[in-house]
Enzyme design. Structure first.
Site, PDB file in Angstrom:
ATOM      1  N   HIS A 105       9.703  70.302 -25.013  1.00  0.00           N
ATOM      2  CA  HIS A 105       8.585  70.389 -25.954  1.00  0.00           C
ATOM      3  C   HIS A 105       7.389  69.603 -25.454  1.00  0.00           C
ATOM      4  O   HIS A 105       6.242  70.043 -25.583  1.00  0.00           O
ATOM      5  CB  HIS A 105       9.020  69.859 -27.331  1.00  0.00           C
ATOM      6  CG  HIS A 105       9.835  70.837 -28.110  1.00  0.00           C
ATOM      7  ND1 HIS A 105      10.703  70.457 -29.090  1.00  0.00           N
ATOM      8  CD2 HIS A 105       9.918  72.190 -28.049  1.00  0.00           C
ATOM      9  CE1 HIS A 105      11.281  71.528 -29.621  1.00  0.00           C
ATOM     10  NE2 HIS A 105      10.823  72.587 -28.995  1.00  0.00           N
TER      11      HIS A 105
ATOM     12  N   CYS B 210       5.754  85.758 -18.672  1.00  0.00           N
ATOM     13  CA  CYS B 210       5.178  85.079 -19.841  1.00  0.00           C
ATOM     14  C   CYS B 210       5.804  83.700 -20.069  1.00  0.00           C
ATOM     15  O   CYS B 210       5.573  83.083 -21.089  1.00  0.00           O
ATOM     16  CB  CYS B 210       5.341  85.928 -21.106  1.00  0.00           C
ATOM     17  SG  CYS B 210       7.050  86.238 -21.583  1.00  0.00           S
TER      18      CYS B 210
END
EC number: 2.7.3.9
Length: 553
Positions: free
Chosen positions: A188, A484
């Site tokens: 994260h 992506c």
């Protein structure tokens, strides 16, 4: 002092060069002084429920003020702190005589042990969970909320690890770079740092670097230079400034210096993110993560509610390409209404498209909502499924998508999908490679383990070979293959991906111009030579050096 003695290394995540004095997070809250139960079980339960709701409310507020992946991460935190299992564990502690403070800490440790045993993506949640437990504890004790104290001058943040709630709310004007001892390239912290445009290094050797020490951080090389030579630091920062100025001046569309087209797209999570990205140079959306419409909900959003959320993303990019990924729940993104059961290894379990086996309505309702949003806006979105492993899965998904007048594709995140790409392309119209999970599954390494950060690097030659294999299948079928994952946001790796045959690159909106400028500065032949050199390398570090040399950088 020699360069070797003053330079520490880590895994590069977000390119860029910045310098400033070191700051460390504040000392952690002392959890040793825990009061015993004094008000009786009923009152203690009321105190705990109120504290959990307060922490959840604060996180919801931050999520509303954030956008993109930061908002998604914060809403995932809301789901975690509000988890019924966690609450049940704490309630059991209280009924046994524990105070609210004792109960939340015991429940967190119980779940921490469980997550550690499970491993995989669930291991990521240990840092998140402990941070949330500390926030609840602080509220119960009337203490200030833990977090990062913003410095008065631009500084470099060093930390063992960072909680999502802290990383997502950093001020890029006052924290100019991030370096952590733990974490991996797709943690994260790394993902949010990229969205913020902050140079970032993870899994770094930063022990003993004291607060106030001036360091130079080179996010592309993975270097932390302690007390750098002023003149050399000035030259490196100036070179980075010129690179960023060139990026800021870049205007699409994406293409190499000799005119080979490469679509430069943005990853978004909601309408606000799409509106922001549409103001920049992104040619379209290569990945619309739809989880934000679901995260934190007790019940499945209605088709109408979903359709409105999807239309808010389609409208800003009217007439342009928008790729919508269907729900990627499970593992580290639990959905309360998805009938998820306990799994010993959720990273290899009921994730993504696999959820539709036991929850067929989830996918059907989502596709209905996408079709409704397409009709309302007059747009024609592409739709792809995550975690596809076989050609038959792709066939069944494509049939459902085409029956609604939409264009079907699938994510390539599992090595089997790359190997079977030719067969899969018999049923779908495009492929999109998710490099984060592809690296993890290819190398059999937890992408969030700092000890394995080198293995889960998208520069691994084995990962690049699977990307090349997938691109060749797309070329043979005459169908586009994009990337992506986080790899697309690496300006150097972007050129390698183009050389491997990738036709589109999708990334955080903050990286669009940097990548576009990088691709435009190289010819297709140079990109192909860089790709060949990277594939022949022995490890990620050698691959980076070889590609850089091939491109003359």
């Amino acid at each position: 002092m020699s360069t070797t003695e003053t330079t520490r290394m880590g895994t590069p995540v977000v390119p860029g060069t910045a310098m400033g004095p070191v700051i460390w997070p504040a000392e952690p809250i002392d959890l040793s002084e825990v009061p015993e139960q004094s008000a009786g079980p009923e009152r203690e339960q009321e105190r705990l429920d109120a504290a959990i709701e307060e922490v959840a409310d604060r996180l919801r507020g931050r999520a509303r003020g954030a956008d993109g992946v930061a908002s998604e991460v914060l809403m995932a935190q809301v789901s975690l702190v509000s988890d019924k299992g966690l609450k049940r564990s704490a309630a059991k502690q209280i009924s046994g005589g524990a105070s609210a403070e004792q109960a939340i800490l015991a429940a967190v440790e119980e779940f921490t042990a469980m997550f550690a045993k499970v491993g995989g993506l669930m291991a990521e949640r240990i840092t998140d969970l402990r941070d949330l437990g500390t926030r609840v504890f602080a509220h119960l004790r009337g203490l200030p909320e833990p977090g990062i104290t913003m410095p008065d001058e631009p500084s470099v943040l060093l930390a063992d690890d960072l909680a999502p709630a802290d990383t997502a709310t950093l001020d890029p004007q006052r924290v100019v770079a991030i370096v952590t001892r733990l974490g991996g390239p797709t943690s994260h912290t790394a993902i949010i740092a990229r969205q913020l445009g902050l140079p970032c290094i993870v899994a770094a050797d930063i022990a003993g670097i004291e607060a106030g020490t001036v360091v130079l951080v080179d996010g592309a090389a993975g270097q932390i230079v302690i007390d750098p030579d002023p003149q050399q630091a000035k030259e490196r920062i100036e070179a980075d400034r010129r690179t960023r100025e060139a990026a800021a001046a870049w205007r699409g569309p994406g293409r190499t210096s000799d005119g080979h087209d490469v679509a430069i797209l943005a990853n978004v999570q909601d309408g606000a993110g799409a509106t922001s990205a549409a103001k920049g140079q992104a040619e379209g959306i290569g990945l619309f993560r739809t989880e934000l419409a679901f995260l934190g909900n007790e019940t499945e959003p209605t088709v109408q509610e979903q359709a409105e959320a999807y239309a808010a993303v389609l409208s800003p990019f009217a007439g342009r390409k928008v790729v919508i990924r269907t729900l990627d729940a499970g593992s580290d993104k639990p959905m309360k209404f998805a009938n998820l059961t306990h799994e010993d290894n959720p990273a290899l379990g009921m994730r993504g498209l696999r959820l539709s086996v036991d929850n067929p309505g989830l996918l059907e309702h989502q596709l209905d909502a996408i079709a409704q949003a397409a009709k309302a806006t007059g747009e024609s979105p592409w739709v792809m499924a995550p975690m596809v492993a076989t050609a038959d899965e792709a066939r069944r998904f494509a049939e459902q998508v085409r029956s609604r007048g939409l264009t079907p594709g699938v994510m390539v995140e599992i090595p089997a999908a790359a190997i079977e790409a030719r067969r899969i392309l018999e049923y779908v119209d495009f492929l999109s490679i998710g490099t984060n999970d592809l690296a993890q599954y290819t190398m059999a390494a937890d992408r969030l383990s700092p000890d394995l950060a080198t293995l889960t690097d998208a520069w691994q030659p084995a990962v690049l070979e699977l990307i090349a294999m997938t691109a060749r299948a797309g070329d043979a079928a005459g169908k586009p293959v994009g990337v992506c994952g986080e790899a697309a946001a690496d300006p150097l790796l972007a050129c390698v991906l183009v050389g491997l045959g990738i036709s589109s690159l999708s990334m955080a909106a903050s990286a669009v111009q940097l990548v576009g400028a990088s691709v435009s500065s190289a010819s297709l032949a140079q990109c192909q030579q860089a790709a060949k050199a990277a594939l022949a390398a022995a490890d990620p570090a050698d691959a980076r050096r070889a590609a850089s040399q091939a491109l003359g950088r």
